[in-house]
Design a protein around this motif. Structure first.
Motif, PDB file in Angstrom:
ATOM      1  N   LEU A 277      -0.507   6.103   6.007  1.00  0.00           N
ATOM      2  CA  LEU A 277      -1.420   5.013   5.691  1.00  0.00           C
ATOM      3  C   LEU A 277      -2.013   5.268   4.317  1.00  0.00           C
ATOM      4  O   LEU A 277      -2.068   6.413   3.854  1.00  0.00           O
ATOM      5  N   GLU A 278      -2.486   4.229   3.681  1.00  0.00           N
ATOM      6  CA  GLU A 278      -3.231   4.420   2.440  1.00  0.00           C
ATOM      7  C   GLU A 278      -4.346   3.393   2.346  1.00  0.00           C
ATOM      8  O   GLU A 278      -4.231   2.270   2.858  1.00  0.00           O
ATOM      9  N   LYS A 280      -6.612   0.608   0.660  1.00  0.00           N
ATOM     10  CA  LYS A 280      -6.308  -0.438  -0.303  1.00  0.00           C
ATOM     11  C   LYS A 280      -7.582  -1.202  -0.671  1.00  0.00           C
ATOM     12  O   LYS A 280      -8.595  -1.122   0.023  1.00  0.00           O
ATOM     13  N   PRO A 379      -7.152   7.576   3.745  1.00  0.00           N
ATOM     14  CA  PRO A 379      -6.641   6.321   4.302  1.00  0.00           C
ATOM     15  C   PRO A 379      -7.684   5.433   4.963  1.00  0.00           C
ATOM     16  O   PRO A 379      -7.608   4.209   4.854  1.00  0.00           O
ATOM     17  N   ARG A 479      -3.422  -0.053   4.222  1.00  0.00           N
ATOM     18  CA  ARG A 479      -2.017  -0.460   4.185  1.00  0.00           C
ATOM     19  C   ARG A 479      -1.192   0.535   4.993  1.00  0.00           C
ATOM     20  O   ARG A 479      -1.274   1.747   4.768  1.00  0.00           O
ATOM     21  N   THR A 481       2.039   1.622   4.986  1.00  0.00           N
ATOM     22  CA  THR A 481       3.059   1.470   3.962  1.00  0.00           C
ATOM     23  C   THR A 481       4.460   1.449   4.562  1.00  0.00           C
ATOM     24  O   THR A 481       4.784   2.218   5.462  1.00  0.00           O
ATOM     25  N   ARG A 482       5.284   0.537   4.038  1.00  0.00           N
ATOM     26  CA  ARG A 482       6.653   0.407   4.548  1.00  0.00           C
ATOM     27  C   ARG A 482       7.668   0.523   3.409  1.00  0.00           C
ATOM     28  O   ARG A 482       7.339   0.360   2.231  1.00  0.00           O
ATOM     29  N   THR A 483       8.898   0.731   3.780  1.00  0.00           N
ATOM     30  CA  THR A 483       9.989   0.875   2.823  1.00  0.00           C
ATOM     31  C   THR A 483      10.555  -0.496   2.452  1.00  0.00           C
ATOM     32  O   THR A 483      10.143  -1.525   2.978  1.00  0.00           O
ATOM     33  N   SER A 488       8.156   1.530   8.590  1.00  0.00           N
ATOM     34  CA  SER A 488       7.176   2.521   8.158  1.00  0.00           C
ATOM     35  C   SER A 488       7.843   3.659   7.394  1.00  0.00           C
ATOM     36  O   SER A 488       9.001   4.019   7.660  1.00  0.00           O
ATOM     37  N   LEU A 489       7.110   4.218   6.450  1.00  0.00           N
ATOM     38  CA  LEU A 489       7.616   5.412   5.761  1.00  0.00           C
ATOM     39  C   LEU A 489       7.832   6.562   6.725  1.00  0.00           C
ATOM     40  O   LEU A 489       8.646   7.454   6.458  1.00  0.00           O
ATOM     41  N   GLY A 502      -1.541  -4.855   5.690  1.00  0.00           N
ATOM     42  CA  GLY A 502      -1.734  -4.910   4.245  1.00  0.00           C
ATOM     43  C   GLY A 502      -0.663  -5.686   3.510  1.00  0.00           C
ATOM     44  O   GLY A 502      -0.522  -5.557   2.298  1.00  0.00           O
ATOM     45  N   TYR A 503       0.082  -6.537   4.229  1.00  0.00           N
ATOM     46  CA  TYR A 503       1.185  -7.274   3.612  1.00  0.00           C
ATOM     47  C   TYR A 503       1.020  -8.790   3.694  1.00  0.00           C
ATOM     48  O   TYR A 503       2.004  -9.524   3.559  1.00  0.00           O
TER      49      TYR A 503
END
Length: 528
Positions: A277-278, A280, A379, A479, A481-483, A488-489, A502-503
């Motif tokens: 997570l990060e 934002k 995060p 967020r 985060t996804r690739t 998910s990463l 977050g998208y």
């Protein structure tokens, strides 16, 4: 609707046939070559109050569709737009378990609908209640201050958008937006949402529409499980094998996280599980409430009251030399400021309109951008920053009544509520100095915004306007985060989706992201 003819300007009384004739003439297309022509979008240009105009775009399809791209290449006012079909590519790879979607807001709803219509049997988990029970729970909170932390303005069938204006405006240029609007109409939305540039459904219509979408998903073999929060999952070798709810354990082939921007318990669970997570950027501030008449007069001048004009609405913004923004957001013409808390001992506001937009007041969020530089880079730092503001607000009042002040009191740091505007917040308001709620850089930027906006719209110079705080749920502070493959990463079959991930930001972009994720899931596994 392959050809869009733009910038057809007319007076307020123009008839549909005249508008289409103007578009055909501008396009230089022979009428004998045209198959269909209809109005695509209509917006209002009120920048000159002595010459208010409607601005239309018209879509034209040709009898010979192979000529459409060529016609558009010859005129700068013509755009070629693909039809709004959504065509999945479905894998033949069988996987164990069912597709599980956490969250039944716009992202989860459209993801589940598309999957169900293509032979999948998604299980949709929703922390909150179905829309009928949820409406009862929300009404009780607004009347008594008794909060259900699972069934409220933020959680339940339809997501936070169900108790809002139902705005369909978006900055994204995704072809799926037209598809989404068409599906809303199919499920009962007013047909005008297909042609208005600033379309809205209204919370009264949304409550009926989300139920019909749920019923369609169930009829096709999917499941929607209310009052059933995702609390954990099991994964090995980068793949989730099962999910745990408060009621049971479900074998899972893919998990779609369409959880919404207020799903703090889920953010904490994901963080504890080691999912990447990060923090934002997002925004915080207050709701500003004017009379709708004052807004209309600021926009339309002597034309105020013309029945051909829509309820006045605005969008204002200002950025300082350091890049920090103050702006209006989620403007609700003829609407009300609503209690929107989802945690005990924390106050949150939001705005809501019914389809008619016939209330006496208009309100909008007036918010200030905040970034990890302001609250920390861990995060969940942004989430905790917003939570602290909400707790400060509750502590200042000691109940779910909202902290508030006139603009006069806010500017002078001497809160008062002496105003001819009748505040609409259902649980009442009490005078509070906003410096006891927000960091000083937020209140300073809000004051700058009031000064700047007063030069753009006369109603913002009215010191009797009411500010009601806090507005903290503008977008997700996290967020997931996804690739580029949309997972998910951290986990290959975990798909962060929509506003909470977050998208997205709003009904349309969240629904479009739900469709995007559904298409990706279908490309990786066969129907169960």
């Amino acid at each position: 609707m392959p050809i869009i003819v733009n910038q057809i300007k007319t007076n307020l009384n123009a008839q549909v046939d005249d508008i289409i004739s103007m578009a055909v003439k501008k396009s230089k297309i022979n009428r004998s070559d045209i198959d269909t022509a209809e109005i695509y979008k209509t917006s209002l240009d009120a920048r000159k109050q002595d010459n208010i105009q409607f601005v239309h775009s018209v879509f034209i399809s040709l009898k010979d569709s192979s000529k459409e791209k060529l016609v558009c290449s010859d005129c700068k006012d013509l755009n070629y737009v693909e039809n709004s079909n959504v065509v999945p590519v479905i894998s033949d790879v069988k996987k164990d378990g069912r597709v599980v979607i956490a969250g039944f807001g716009p992202a989860g709803m459209f993801c589940g609908l598309l999957l169900a219509e293509n032979g999948y049997r998604p299980i949709i988990l929703e922390k909150g209640s179905d829309v009928d029970k949820r409406t009862v729970d929300v009404d009780r909170f607004w009347k008594t201050g008794h909060l259900d932390i699972n069934s409220n303005v933020q959680f339940g069938e339809g997501g936070a958008g169900t108790f809002s204006d139902g705005k369909l405006t978006t900055r994204i240029k995704d072809p799926a937006c037209r598809y989404i609007s068409e599906r809303f109409v199919e499920f009962g939305a007013p047909h005008e949402i297909l042609t208005k540039a600033k379309a809205h459904i209204g919370t009264d219509n949304l409550r009926l529409i989300v139920k019909k979408i749920r019923q369609r998903i169930i009829a096709l073999g999917g499941e929607v499980r209310f009052d059933n929060e995702l609390v954990d999952f099991t994964y090995n070798n980068g793949q989730i094998s099962s999910v745990k709810t408060i009621n049971d354990v479900i074998p899972c082939s893919a998990l779609v996280l369409a959880i919404g921007h207020s799903s703090r318990a889920t953010f904490e669970m994901l963080s504890n599980k080691g999912v990447f997570l990060e923090a934002k950027a997002f925004s915080v501030g207050a709701r500003i409430e004017h009379s709708q008449l004052a807004v209309d007069q600021s926009l339309y001048g002597k034309n105020t009251g013309n029945p051909l004009l829509p309820k006045g609405e605005y969008q204002l913004s200002h950025r300082d030399s350091n890049g920090r923004a103050v702006y209006t957001f989620c403007m609700c013409p003829g609407g009300v400021v609503v209690p929107a808390a989802s945690e005990d001992g924390a106050t949150v506001t939001n705005g809501m309109s019914y389809f008619a937009r016939d209330g006496l007041n208009a309100n909008a969020a007036m918010v200030v951008s905040v970034t990890p530089k302001d609250f920390g880079h861990a995060p969940l730092d942004g989430m905790n920053f917003a939570r602290q503001i909400e707790r400060n607000a509750f502590a200042c009042v000691g109940s779910y009544s909202a902290p508030a002040t006139t603009v006069r009191g806010f500017i002078n740091d001497k809160p008062d509520l002496s105003s001819d505007i009748i505040p609409s917040y259902a649980l009442g308001i009490k005078p509070v100095n906003f410096k006891n709620i927000f960091p000083e850089f937020v209140t300073n930027m809000m004051k700058t915004g009031l000064s700047v906006f007063s030069r753009k719209m006369r109603c913002f110079a009215d010191e009797n306007a009411i500010l009601t705080a806090p507005e903290t749920r503008t977008s997700s502070p996290v967020r997931i985060t996804r690739t580029d493959e949309l997972h998910s990463l951290s986990i290959q079959n975990l798909y962060p989706c929509g506003e909470g991930a977050g998208y997205a930001g709003g009904i349309m972009s969240a629904a479009a992201d739900g469709i995007r994720i559904a298409l990706k899931v279908m490309s990786t596994q066969a129907p169960d």
